[in-house]
Every structure is written in structure tokens, then in C-alpha cells.
Design a protein around this motif. Structure first.
Motif, PDB file in Angstrom:
ATOM      1  N   UNK A 176       0.824  -1.204   0.000  1.00 19.14           N
ATOM      2  CA  UNK A 176       0.000   0.000   0.000  1.00 19.14           C
ATOM      3  C   UNK A 176       0.858   1.254   0.000  1.00 19.14           C
ATOM      4  N   UNK A 177       1.957   1.246   0.769  1.00 17.17           N
ATOM      5  CA  UNK A 177       2.863   2.390   0.762  1.00 17.17           C
ATOM      6  C   UNK A 177       3.502   2.563  -0.609  1.00 17.17           C
ATOM      7  N   UNK A 178       3.920   1.454  -1.207  1.00 23.40           N
ATOM      8  CA  UNK A 178       4.540   1.486  -2.535  1.00 23.40           C
ATOM      9  C   UNK A 178       3.571   2.041  -3.574  1.00 23.40           C
ATOM     10  N   UNK A 179       2.327   1.559  -3.544  1.00 23.22           N
ATOM     11  CA  UNK A 179       1.382   1.967  -4.571  1.00 23.22           C
ATOM     12  C   UNK A 179       0.887   3.393  -4.380  1.00 23.22           C
ATOM     13  N   UNK A 180       0.937   3.887  -3.144  1.00 22.46           N
ATOM     14  CA  UNK A 180       0.591   5.290  -2.961  1.00 22.46           C
ATOM     15  C   UNK A 180       1.658   6.183  -3.592  1.00 22.46           C
ATOM     16  N   UNK A 181       2.920   5.809  -3.438  1.00 22.42           N
ATOM     17  CA  UNK A 181       3.989   6.553  -4.108  1.00 22.42           C
ATOM     18  C   UNK A 181       3.793   6.498  -5.627  1.00 22.42           C
ATOM     19  N   UNK A 182       3.472   5.316  -6.144  1.00 19.64           N
ATOM     20  CA  UNK A 182       3.245   5.173  -7.573  1.00 19.64           C
ATOM     21  C   UNK A 182       2.109   6.092  -8.033  1.00 19.64           C
ATOM     22  N   UNK A 183       1.040   6.157  -7.238  1.00 19.85           N
ATOM     23  CA  UNK A 183      -0.091   7.021  -7.591  1.00 19.85           C
ATOM     24  C   UNK A 183       0.332   8.480  -7.666  1.00 19.85           C
ATOM     25  N   UNK A 184       1.139   8.914  -6.702  1.00 20.90           N
ATOM     26  CA  UNK A 184       1.596  10.303  -6.704  1.00 20.90           C
ATOM     27  C   UNK A 184       2.500  10.596  -7.901  1.00 20.90           C
ATOM     28  N   UNK A 185       3.371   9.644  -8.249  1.00 20.56           N
ATOM     29  CA  UNK A 185       4.231   9.829  -9.417  1.00 20.56           C
ATOM     30  C   UNK A 185       3.381   9.956 -10.676  1.00 20.56           C
ATOM     31  N   UNK A 186       2.388   9.084 -10.801  1.00 17.61           N
ATOM     32  CA  UNK A 186       1.507   9.133 -11.965  1.00 17.61           C
ATOM     33  C   UNK A 186       0.757  10.460 -12.034  1.00 17.61           C
TER      34      UNK A 186
END
Length: 293
Positions: A176-186
Motif C-alpha cells: 500500500x505504501x509502494x502503490x501510494x507513491x506510484x499514484x503520486x508519481x503518476x
């Protein structure tokens, strides 16, 4: 030896099919099952054994991998479809779907109550369809230390690296932490490109300036290249990305993550407009339209 490990893969969507193919190519005897039979038949033509149902798939497996859409699907396969009851004594269940913290804890209680002889390894993966096909996933694994060597051949077959992050449940938290970072990058990519267009800049020039920037990761560079071609074919759909952001927001006081909450609201509007089945980078197009760019 690695070749003696028998693996069952349940769930052959965009990620699961690629992962099962890599497990098969690594020389591990592989049995597959999928709700719709097409992907399983394709893997059968490559040498996998095709099972009629989840229970049959796992009866002789040393390691069982589940890679499906959400927690409801995982529980249905494990209980309603008989997977958990059919697993052999001492088998490892590598649960690799992204289902969140609460659902993972429920699964741990289910296994402890019904099959304490089965070892649950919580092992979400970082990466999407492209990295899955190229065996470039990162496995975010969590579980008992004494099963790491047993499950390593499977994780090595699907990923470039395995990060053991703690006891069972830590993997889902890390995902979940990883994918939140991915969401912000996107979102950063999407808003930057949309702003550039609104300011009258040529998109090709903006993309060219961004490529090679120290701020742009290899993942972001690949996304920029696809956006430049207006290619929003799904690698990681907007609907799934939104699901993962919402899973993170459920675990904390969402008011304390205001940016994530705002992002989820924006992405929900895009999904409601019918963009959910496209790649998450499609928010670029949605934001450009909102800006009149």
C-alpha cells in the motif's frame, strides 16, 4: 532442488498469466487455473497442467500462488471453491494479490483456524503487466523465516528481487505504501503534462525535456513514452490503481492524508466517466480536458 517444487497458480489475469509463464519457463512443474479458461489453455500449450477447479489445482502443489483482483475473489477461491481444504500438509500459500491489511489479517485467521498446517506467505508484488512479463517485479514478501528457501525458486522466477519485510501482513502494508507513491508519481506526470499544454507548450517538447531528467524514474520514463503515443492500453488499470489508493485510505484517518484523498476523488470522477479500464496514465487526458488544454 528447484525443479522438484510443484507450483499451482490460481488467477491468470494480466499479471498472473505472465507470472505463471515465468514460473513454467524456470523449470518448475506448474499447474494453472483461471475462472475463464482461455489463459489457462494458452499456458497449457506451453507445458502447464490445466486444472478444472482450484481444489484440483492445489492437491499436489508445494507452493500455491493466488493472483486475483480483490479480497472477495481470494476468499471465494480459498473457501467456496475448496482451495484451502485441498492443500497438502505443509504446503505454502503465497498470497500475491493486493487485498489490503484488514483482508490479509482475516486470511491469516482463516488459515490458522482451518489449516494450521498450511503456511501463509503474504507476498504482494511491485510492478505491472510489463515488468511481470519481463520478470522484473519486486516481491514484497512477509512470513515465517523458515520458509524463505522453500518459496525462493518461485519468487526468483517471477521477480528481479525479493524484499522480505517482516511477519505475515507486512507485505500488504508495504504494498500500500509502494502503490501510494506510484499514484503520486503518476499524478505528477499527468498534471505536469496537462499544465504544459495549458501553457501553450508543445507536448513533444515537454516530453523531450522530461526524458532523461534526474526526477524521472525508469517507470515514469516508460509511462511518458506511452503517453506521447496516446497509448493508454492497460498495464495497471485506473480502476485497480484507485482500488489500491482506497485500500490505503481505509487503514488510516483519511483526513491526515489529504493529498491522497483528493487524488482518489479526482480518479473516481475519471472512472465514472468510463476511463477505469484504461491504464492509470489516462488521467493525463482527463486533466487536460478539465483544463481545456
Amino acid at each position: 532442488m528447484a525443479g522438484q517444487q510443484r507450483v499451482a497458480v490460481l488467477g491468470l489475469g494480466g499479471m498472473g498469466q505472465a507470472m505463471a509463464g515465468n514460473i513454467l519457463r524456470a523449470g518448475l512443474p506448474t499447474v494453472v487455473w483461471n475462472r475463464s479458461p482461455g489463459p489457462a489453455r494458452q499456458l497449457g500449450e506451453q507445458g502447464a497442467e490445466v486444472a478444472d477447479d482450484p481444489a484440483d489445482a492445489v492437491r499436489r502443489a508445494d507452493v500455491v500462488v493466488t493472483m486475483v483482483t480483490d479480497a472477495d475473489a481470494v476468499v471465494s477461491i480459498a473457501t467456496d471453491r475448496g482451495m484451502l481444504a485441498a492443500m497438502r500438509d505443509g504446503a505454502i500459500w503465497a498470497q500475491m494479490s493486493t487485498i489490503g491489511v484488514a483482508a490479509t489479517e482475516e486470511l491469516a485467521r482463516l488459515v490458522a483456524g482451518q489449516r494450521p498446517d498450511v503456511v501463509l506467505v503474504d507476498a504482494s508484488v511491485a510492478g505491472s503487466r510489463g515488468p511481470a512479463a519481463q520478470r522484473k517485479l519486486v516481491v514484497l514478501a512477509s512470513g515465517p523465516d523458515d520458509v524463505r528457501d522453500r518459496v525462493a525458486p518461485v519468487f526468483d522466477a517471477v521477480g528481479q528481487r525479493t524484499a522480505w519485510v517482516g511477519p505475515t501482513g507486512a507485505g500488504s502494508r508495504m504494498k500500500l505504501a509502494n502503490n501510494l507513491l506510484l499514484a503520486f508519481v503518476n499524478e505528477g506526470i499527468a498534471e505536469s503534462l496537462a499544465l504544459g499544454r495549458a501553457l501553450g507548450l508543445d507536448r513533444a517538447a515537454v516530453l523531450g525535456a522530461m526524458q532523461g531528467s534526474p526526477l524521472v524514474s525508469s517507470w515514469a520514463a516508460e509511462k511518458l513514452e506511452r503517453i506521447g503515443r496516446d497509448d493508454y492500453s492497460p498495464q495497471y488499470t485506473l480502476s485497480l490503481a484507485l482500488k489500491d489508493v482506497n485500500l490505503a485510505l481505509r487503514e488510516v484517518d483519511s483526513d491526515r492524508l489529504p493529498v491522497a484523498g483528493s487524488l482518489a476523488t479526482e480518479w473516481q470522477r475519471a472512472v465514472d466517466r468510463g476511463l477505469g479500464a484504461e491504464d492509470l496514465t489516462v488521467v493525463t487526458r482527463a486533466i487536460e480536458e478539465n483544463l481545456g488544454a
